[in-house]
Enzyme design. Structure first.
Site, PDB file in Angstrom:
ATOM      1  N   ASP A 186      54.067  55.726  45.236  1.00  0.00           N
ATOM      2  CA  ASP A 186      54.857  56.835  44.701  1.00  0.00           C
ATOM      3  C   ASP A 186      54.694  58.071  45.592  1.00  0.00           C
ATOM      4  O   ASP A 186      55.665  58.773  45.891  1.00  0.00           O
ATOM      5  CB  ASP A 186      54.413  57.154  43.270  1.00  0.00           C
ATOM      6  N   HIS A 199      51.531  55.540  36.674  1.00  0.00           N
ATOM      7  CA  HIS A 199      52.444  54.867  37.609  1.00  0.00           C
ATOM      8  C   HIS A 199      53.529  54.195  36.773  1.00  0.00           C
ATOM      9  O   HIS A 199      53.471  53.016  36.458  1.00  0.00           O
ATOM     10  CB  HIS A 199      51.704  53.833  38.459  1.00  0.00           C
TER      11      HIS A 199
HETATM   12  P1  NAX Z   1      54.398  38.189  42.402  1.00  0.00           P
HETATM   13  O1  NAX Z   1      54.871  37.680  41.093  1.00  0.00           O
HETATM   14  O2  NAX Z   1      55.122  37.838  43.648  1.00  0.00           O
HETATM   15  O3  NAX Z   1      52.873  37.735  42.599  1.00  0.00           O
HETATM   16  C1  NAX Z   1      51.912  37.864  41.613  1.00  0.00           C
HETATM   17  C2  NAX Z   1      50.894  36.785  41.838  1.00  0.00           C
HETATM   18  O4  NAX Z   1      49.800  36.999  40.946  1.00  0.00           O
HETATM   19  C3  NAX Z   1      51.409  35.369  41.567  1.00  0.00           C
HETATM   20  O5  NAX Z   1      51.189  34.561  42.709  1.00  0.00           O
HETATM   21  C4  NAX Z   1      50.571  34.914  40.384  1.00  0.00           C
HETATM   22  O6  NAX Z   1      50.272  33.511  40.419  1.00  0.00           O
HETATM   23  C5  NAX Z   1      49.315  35.754  40.567  1.00  0.00           C
HETATM   24  N1  NAX Z   1      48.475  35.879  39.369  1.00  0.00           N
HETATM   25  C6  NAX Z   1      48.866  35.981  38.075  1.00  0.00           C
HETATM   26  N2  NAX Z   1      47.788  36.021  37.271  1.00  0.00           N
HETATM   27  C7  NAX Z   1      46.703  35.954  38.068  1.00  0.00           C
HETATM   28  C8  NAX Z   1      45.302  35.949  37.812  1.00  0.00           C
HETATM   29  N3  NAX Z   1      44.835  35.990  36.565  1.00  0.00           N
HETATM   30  N4  NAX Z   1      44.463  35.874  38.855  1.00  0.00           N
HETATM   31  C9  NAX Z   1      44.949  35.799  40.109  1.00  0.00           C
HETATM   32  N5  NAX Z   1      46.255  35.781  40.422  1.00  0.00           N
HETATM   33  C10 NAX Z   1      47.128  35.874  39.400  1.00  0.00           C
HETATM   34  O7  NAX Z   1      54.278  39.765  42.221  1.00  0.00           O
HETATM   35  P2  NAX Z   1      54.195  40.905  43.349  1.00  0.00           P
HETATM   36  O8  NAX Z   1      55.565  41.327  43.720  1.00  0.00           O
HETATM   37  O9  NAX Z   1      53.270  40.479  44.407  1.00  0.00           O
HETATM   38  O10 NAX Z   1      53.602  42.125  42.501  1.00  0.00           O
HETATM   39  C11 NAX Z   1      52.287  42.081  41.985  1.00  0.00           C
HETATM   40  C12 NAX Z   1      52.060  43.217  41.006  1.00  0.00           C
HETATM   41  O11 NAX Z   1      52.196  44.489  41.648  1.00  0.00           O
HETATM   42  C13 NAX Z   1      53.033  43.259  39.840  1.00  0.00           C
HETATM   43  O12 NAX Z   1      52.289  43.494  38.642  1.00  0.00           O
HETATM   44  C14 NAX Z   1      53.903  44.459  40.154  1.00  0.00           C
HETATM   45  O13 NAX Z   1      54.448  45.022  38.977  1.00  0.00           O
HETATM   46  C15 NAX Z   1      52.906  45.359  40.811  1.00  0.00           C
HETATM   47  N6  NAX Z   1      53.437  46.470  41.613  1.00  0.00           N
HETATM   48  C16 NAX Z   1      52.768  47.651  41.582  1.00  0.00           C
HETATM   49  C17 NAX Z   1      53.135  48.738  42.352  1.00  0.00           C
HETATM   50  C18 NAX Z   1      52.368  50.012  42.321  1.00  0.00           C
HETATM   51  O14 NAX Z   1      52.810  50.964  42.962  1.00  0.00           O
HETATM   52  N7  NAX Z   1      51.221  50.142  41.621  1.00  0.00           N
HETATM   53  C19 NAX Z   1      54.336  48.666  43.211  1.00  0.00           C
HETATM   54  C20 NAX Z   1      54.768  47.279  43.548  1.00  0.00           C
HETATM   55  C21 NAX Z   1      54.629  46.279  42.424  1.00  0.00           C
HETATM   56  O15 NAX Z   1      55.741  46.412  41.563  1.00  0.00           O
END
Ligand code: NAX
Length: 327
Positions: free
Chosen positions: A159, A187
């Site tokens: 952000d 956020h």
């Molecule tokens: P993806 O869905 O591509 O990847 C998430 C991965 O996490 C998957 O491979 C899944 O198997 C794995 N996972 C789920 N539960 C798990 C656990 N208990 N232990 C280990 N791995 C686990 O998502 P992606 O685009 O990579 O985004 C990841 C996260 O970042 C999301 O929650 C998203 O909302 C968040 N974001 C946060 C941002 C921020 O500024 N704070 C910005 C970008 C993003 O939106």
């Protein structure tokens, strides 16, 4: 040779993981003098995909990469960890209630907090990226009573970087000419990108842009940028999120430049009226390997109302996780 730092990335098979791991292994997280040992934590169905990413990491022959383990067990993944990047989270899916979302994430961040408490290195630093990032960090920290609370942080650097880019574009300046922007609060769409203290080439930003642009364009553009990326790309921000995670940890370890600050979600000690214990974004400096909330800023009435609204949302999330028994 230097002892490798253990860096654990959860959600390693996801799209942010894919954009993040290569940069960590190339030395951009901790610098060119620190070898890293990567631990990739995934859920069982995604372990195979994470192993594929590990194969590609091997194929880069990064001199700083001292080893890779792919794991589905949090205790093993966080044993001896120096830097924990908690990226994997349960996304909100259609029809999901907020309580369900928080419960699902409690089921992830509670055991991860416990595993960090049990095995992390004394200097552990934790960055939560997975949403709802502030509250997930709050949950993890709550289950790690032996780790100082200030080691748990949530990412608002994306952000912050978005705000820098918007202000630079509007004022026709370079991003490196912008100082002292700040993201306050959660956020989420309620976040408050604050340019009242910002300077552009040493001049007050408030003298260069009008309040109408700030309120009607700047704030909503920054706060809703994630949705705009999804709309354009057909997928959520990944490389920019990974970049912000690298920036956050790099700044935490190496410090902020003199005269500037950045933004991070840190555990409040009551600064600026934010209730103690909440993980909220503040303007922060980093020195000596620790974050410090920038003290004594004047907060005008407009800013006060925006900060209060975002903090109220964090308070509500805390009430929800308490009533759901997640902390
Ligand atoms: P993806 O869905 O591509 O990847 C998430 C991965 O996490 C998957 O491979 C899944 O198997 C794995 N996972 C789920 N539960 C798990 C656990 N208990 N232990 C280990 N791995 C686990 O998502 P992606 O685009 O990579 O985004 C990841 C996260 O970042 C999301 O929650 C998203 O909302 C968040 N974001 C946060 C941002 C921020 O500024 N704070 C910005 C970008 C993003 O939106």
């Amino acid at each position: 040779a230097a002892t490798p730092a253990v860096v654990t990335v959860t959600g390693a098979a996801g799209q942010i993981g894919y954009a993040l791991l290569f940069r960590i292994a190339s030395g951009q997280l901790l610098g060119p003098d620190t070898p890293v040992r990567l631990r990739l934590l995934e859920i069982p169905p995604a372990v195979r995909a994470a192993e594929g990413t590990a194969m590609e990491l091997d194929d880069c022959a990064f001199p700083l990469l001292a080893g890779i383990d792919v794991l589905d067990d949090a205790r093993a993944a966080f044993d001896g960890v120096n830097v924990a990047l908690l990226v994997g989270a349960r996304p909100r899916t259609a029809g999901m209630e907020r309580g369900d979302l928080l419960s699902a994430n409690g089921g992830i961040f509670r055991p991860q907090g416990e595993a960090i408490n049990a095995g992390a290195a004394d200097d552990v630093r934790v960055l939560v990226v997975g949403n709802p990032a502030n509250t997930n960090a709050f949950i993890a920290a709550s289950h790690a009573p032996d780790v100082p609370a200030d080691r748990f942080t949530a990412m608002t650097r994306l952000d912050h970087n978005r705000a820098v880019a918007q202000l630079a574009a509007r004022t026709g300046s370079g991003v490196d000419e912008i100082r002292r922007l700040a993201i306050w609060g959660n956020h989420s769409a309620t976040q408050y990108p604050d340019l009242t203290h910002a300077t552009v080439r040493g001049q007050a930003a408030t003298g260069l842009v009008d309040h109408e642009w700030v309120e009607q364009t700047f704030i909503p553009t920054v706060a809703k940028r994630g949705a705009a990326i999804i709309e354009a790309r057909g997928a959520s921000s990944a490389a920019s999120a990974a970049n912000a995670a690298i920036d956050h940890v790099h700044t935490w370890v190496h410090g902020t430049p003199e005269g500037d600050w950045t933004s991070a979600g840190v555990v409040s000690h009551g600064e600026y009226g934010v209730p103690e214990g909440l993980v909220a974004s503040f303007p922060v400096t980093s020195s000596g390997g620790a974050w410090h909330v920038v003290p004594d800023l004047d907060v005008d009435d407009f800013s006060r109302a925006r900060i209060d609204a975002s903090v109220a949302e964090l308070v509500e999330e805390r009430e929800s996780v308490r009533s759901l028994g997640l902390v």
